[in-house]
Motif scaffolding. Structure first.
Motif, PDB file in Angstrom:
ATOM      1  N   VAL A  92     -33.408 -31.392 -25.823  1.00 32.16           N
ATOM      2  CA  VAL A  92     -32.551 -31.519 -25.414  1.00 32.16           C
ATOM      3  C   VAL A  92     -32.722 -30.295 -24.355  1.00 32.16           C
ATOM      4  CG1 VAL A  92     -32.015 -32.000 -27.556  1.00 32.16           C
ATOM      5  CG2 VAL A  92     -32.558 -29.668 -27.040  1.00 32.16           C
ATOM      6  N   ASP A  93     -33.572 -30.027 -24.380  1.00 38.29           N
ATOM      7  CA  ASP A  93     -32.985 -28.925 -23.106  1.00 38.29           C
ATOM      8  C   ASP A  93     -33.231 -29.615 -21.850  1.00 38.29           C
ATOM      9  OD1 ASP A  93     -36.113 -29.218 -23.859  1.00 38.29           O
ATOM     10  OD2 ASP A  93     -36.333 -27.105 -23.070  1.00 38.29           O
ATOM     11  N   GLU A  94     -34.445 -30.902 -21.885  1.00 38.16           N
ATOM     12  CA  GLU A  94     -34.521 -30.730 -20.350  1.00 38.16           C
ATOM     13  C   GLU A  94     -32.237 -31.811 -20.403  1.00 38.16           C
ATOM     14  OE1 GLU A  94     -37.744 -32.777 -21.005  1.00 38.16           O
ATOM     15  OE2 GLU A  94     -38.853 -31.451 -20.590  1.00 38.16           O
ATOM     16  N   LEU A  95     -33.024 -32.268 -21.282  1.00 35.86           N
ATOM     17  CA  LEU A  95     -31.208 -32.961 -21.289  1.00 35.86           C
ATOM     18  C   LEU A  95     -30.278 -32.493 -21.065  1.00 35.86           C
ATOM     19  CD1 LEU A  95     -32.227 -35.992 -24.166  1.00 35.86           C
ATOM     20  CD2 LEU A  95     -32.092 -36.436 -21.706  1.00 35.86           C
ATOM     21  N   ASN A  96     -30.155 -31.176 -21.911  1.00 34.75           N
ATOM     22  CA  ASN A  96     -29.121 -30.252 -21.214  1.00 34.75           C
ATOM     23  C   ASN A  96     -29.254 -29.985 -19.572  1.00 34.75           C
ATOM     24  OD1 ASN A  96     -27.700 -31.029 -23.955  1.00 34.75           O
ATOM     25  ND2 ASN A  96     -28.706 -28.684 -25.130  1.00 34.75           N
ATOM     26  N   ARG A  97     -29.825 -30.320 -19.116  1.00 38.77           N
ATOM     27  CA  ARG A  97     -29.496 -29.592 -17.876  1.00 38.77           C
ATOM     28  C   ARG A  97     -28.992 -31.113 -16.919  1.00 38.77           C
ATOM     29  NH1 ARG A  97     -34.633 -30.079 -15.007  1.00 38.77           N
ATOM     30  NH2 ARG A  97     -35.506 -30.562 -16.307  1.00 38.77           N
ATOM     31  N   PHE A  98     -28.396 -31.889 -17.378  1.00 38.81           N
ATOM     32  CA  PHE A  98     -27.937 -32.963 -16.708  1.00 38.81           C
ATOM     33  C   PHE A  98     -26.887 -32.215 -16.190  1.00 38.81           C
ATOM     34  CE2 PHE A  98     -32.422 -34.657 -17.143  1.00 38.81           C
ATOM     35  CZ  PHE A  98     -32.129 -35.423 -15.990  1.00 38.81           C
ATOM     36  N   SER A  99     -25.967 -32.791 -15.197  1.00 37.41           N
ATOM     37  CA  SER A  99     -24.071 -32.595 -15.278  1.00 37.41           C
ATOM     38  C   SER A  99     -24.054 -34.031 -15.621  1.00 37.41           C
ATOM     39  CB  SER A  99     -24.077 -32.146 -13.670  1.00 37.41           C
ATOM     40  OG  SER A  99     -24.162 -33.639 -12.930  1.00 37.41           O
ATOM     41  N   GLU A 100     -22.464 -33.536 -16.422  1.00 35.79           N
ATOM     42  CA  GLU A 100     -21.672 -34.856 -16.322  1.00 35.79           C
ATOM     43  C   GLU A 100     -22.148 -36.517 -15.302  1.00 35.79           C
ATOM     44  OE1 GLU A 100     -19.473 -35.435 -18.767  1.00 35.79           O
ATOM     45  OE2 GLU A 100     -20.838 -33.935 -19.713  1.00 35.79           O
ATOM     46  N   GLU A 101     -21.893 -35.892 -13.751  1.00 37.75           N
ATOM     47  CA  GLU A 101     -21.934 -37.264 -13.235  1.00 37.75           C
ATOM     48  C   GLU A 101     -23.884 -38.023 -13.516  1.00 37.75           C
ATOM     49  OE1 GLU A 101     -23.294 -36.603  -8.704  1.00 37.75           O
ATOM     50  OE2 GLU A 101     -21.114 -36.338  -9.169  1.00 37.75           O
ATOM     51  N   GLU A 102     -24.510 -36.828 -13.754  1.00 41.25           N
ATOM     52  CA  GLU A 102     -25.624 -37.715 -13.643  1.00 41.25           C
ATOM     53  C   GLU A 102     -26.253 -38.191 -15.070  1.00 41.25           C
ATOM     54  OE1 GLU A 102     -28.336 -34.144 -11.148  1.00 41.25           O
ATOM     55  OE2 GLU A 102     -28.028 -33.256 -13.299  1.00 41.25           O
ATOM     56  N   ILE A 103     -25.548 -37.204 -16.615  1.00 42.90           N
ATOM     57  CA  ILE A 103     -25.945 -38.231 -17.333  1.00 42.90           C
ATOM     58  C   ILE A 103     -24.799 -40.087 -17.102  1.00 42.90           C
ATOM     59  CG2 ILE A 103     -24.412 -38.239 -19.839  1.00 42.90           C
ATOM     60  CD1 ILE A 103     -26.522 -36.519 -19.312  1.00 42.90           C
ATOM     61  N   GLU A 104     -23.528 -40.247 -16.183  1.00 46.55           N
ATOM     62  CA  GLU A 104     -23.387 -41.384 -16.131  1.00 46.55           C
ATOM     63  C   GLU A 104     -24.382 -42.251 -15.303  1.00 46.55           C
ATOM     64  OE1 GLU A 104     -20.341 -43.222 -16.633  1.00 46.55           O
ATOM     65  OE2 GLU A 104     -20.190 -41.531 -18.554  1.00 46.55           O
ATOM     66  N   ILE A 105     -25.050 -41.533 -14.445  1.00 45.13           N
ATOM     67  CA  ILE A 105     -25.860 -42.322 -13.910  1.00 45.13           C
ATOM     68  C   ILE A 105     -27.204 -42.837 -14.862  1.00 45.13           C
ATOM     69  CG2 ILE A 105     -27.646 -42.786 -12.245  1.00 45.13           C
ATOM     70  CD1 ILE A 105     -26.263 -39.993 -10.576  1.00 45.13           C
ATOM     71  N   LEU A 106     -27.461 -42.436 -15.377  1.00 44.43           N
ATOM     72  CA  LEU A 106     -27.757 -42.690 -16.656  1.00 44.43           C
ATOM     73  C   LEU A 106     -27.833 -43.289 -17.745  1.00 44.43           C
ATOM     74  CD1 LEU A 106     -28.985 -39.570 -18.714  1.00 44.43           C
ATOM     75  CD2 LEU A 106     -31.302 -40.490 -16.637  1.00 44.43           C
ATOM     76  N   LYS A 107     -26.424 -43.590 -17.888  1.00 49.11           N
ATOM     77  CA  LYS A 107     -25.446 -44.667 -18.614  1.00 49.11           C
ATOM     78  C   LYS A 107     -25.820 -45.632 -18.100  1.00 49.11           C
ATOM     79  CE  LYS A 107     -22.957 -46.106 -22.104  1.00 49.11           C
ATOM     80  NZ  LYS A 107     -23.801 -45.868 -24.029  1.00 49.11           N
ATOM     81  N   LYS A 108     -25.596 -46.194 -16.557  1.00 51.68           N
ATOM     82  CA  LYS A 108     -24.429 -46.809 -15.621  1.00 51.68           C
ATOM     83  C   LYS A 108     -26.240 -47.592 -15.160  1.00 51.68           C
ATOM     84  CE  LYS A 108     -20.689 -44.988 -13.979  1.00 51.68           C
ATOM     85  NZ  LYS A 108     -19.951 -44.525 -12.323  1.00 51.68           N
ATOM     86  N   SER A 109     -27.338 -47.090 -15.439  1.00 49.07           N
ATOM     87  CA  SER A 109     -29.110 -47.817 -15.039  1.00 49.07           C
ATOM     88  C   SER A 109     -29.008 -47.986 -16.271  1.00 49.07           C
ATOM     89  CB  SER A 109     -29.776 -46.842 -14.377  1.00 49.07           C
ATOM     90  OG  SER A 109     -30.383 -46.199 -15.699  1.00 49.07           O
ATOM     91  N   GLY A 110     -28.717 -48.131 -17.472  1.00 47.00           N
ATOM     92  CA  GLY A 110     -28.506 -48.838 -17.988  1.00 47.00           C
ATOM     93  C   GLY A 110     -29.208 -48.110 -19.839  1.00 47.00           C
ATOM     94  N   CYS A 111     -29.614 -47.152 -19.498  1.00 47.43           N
ATOM     95  CA  CYS A 111     -29.877 -46.105 -20.710  1.00 47.43           C
ATOM     96  C   CYS A 111     -29.238 -46.084 -21.886  1.00 47.43           C
ATOM     97  CB  CYS A 111     -29.836 -44.848 -20.059  1.00 47.43           C
ATOM     98  SG  CYS A 111     -30.941 -43.725 -21.268  1.00 47.43           S
TER      99      CYS A 111
END
Length: 170
Positions: free
Chosen positions: A49-68
């Motif tokens: 969770v500490d690593e995931l919480n470092r991601f910005s909203e924009e970066e989270i969207e990149i994860l989602k769009k890439s298929g995560c």
């Protein structure tokens, strides 16, 4: 990835690397390559969770769009003293923060917990159970794994576990 996807027609990948999110730039580069190549895959991974919480909203969207699609996350305990004792280096609120992010963006989460740590109390176990209830309220569809603590030799907790076992005659 290219070989697996283009030659062998893989459409899903589980990154079984507990350090996958340590290097945010590497993760984002993998996501960008998936998007650039228009690979239609679903992927999931282990994460903290500490690593995931470092991601910005924009970066989270990149994860989602890439298929995560899914994260397997070691919350371990709902009790801060226990987290500190096992050197987890996270706060209880970090878990809830990521749970809200995951819910907002539609990620599936498998939360991993451990009970039976040395010196664990009824209160600390109840804190963990209460955390599980709260996480299910945030996302009723999340999955949970609850494991019994397994001491690893040559660790601080192993020595404590052996002393506890001897004190009760084991």
């Amino acid at each position: 990835l290219k070989l697996l996807i283009e030659k062998y027609k893989f459409d899903g990948i589980m990154f079984q690397d507990e350090t996958f999110f340590m290097n945010k730039e590497r993760v984002l580069n993998i996501c960008k390559e998936i998007l650039k190549n228009k690979w239609n895959i679903k992927w999931c991974c282990y994460a903290r969770v500490d690593e995931l919480n470092r991601f910005s909203e924009e970066e989270i969207e990149i994860l989602k769009k890439s298929g995560c699609k899914m994260f397997s996350v070691g919350a371990e305990s709902g009790n801060q003293e226990t987290l500190d004792r096992v050197d987890k280096c996270i706060k209880v609120e970090d878990t809830f923060k990521f749970a809200a992010i995951a819910q907002k963006h539609g990620f599936d989460v498998v939360w991993d917990f451990i009970v039976g740590f040395p010196n664990e109390t009824e209160k600390s176990i109840n804190d963990t159970l209460n955390m599980i209830v709260k996480l299910k309220k945030i996302n009723p569809y999340c999955d949970l794994n609850i494991a019994l603590y397994n001491p690893l030799p040559k660790t601080k907790l192993y020595d404590i576990a052996v002393k506890e076992a001897k004190s009760i005659g084991c």
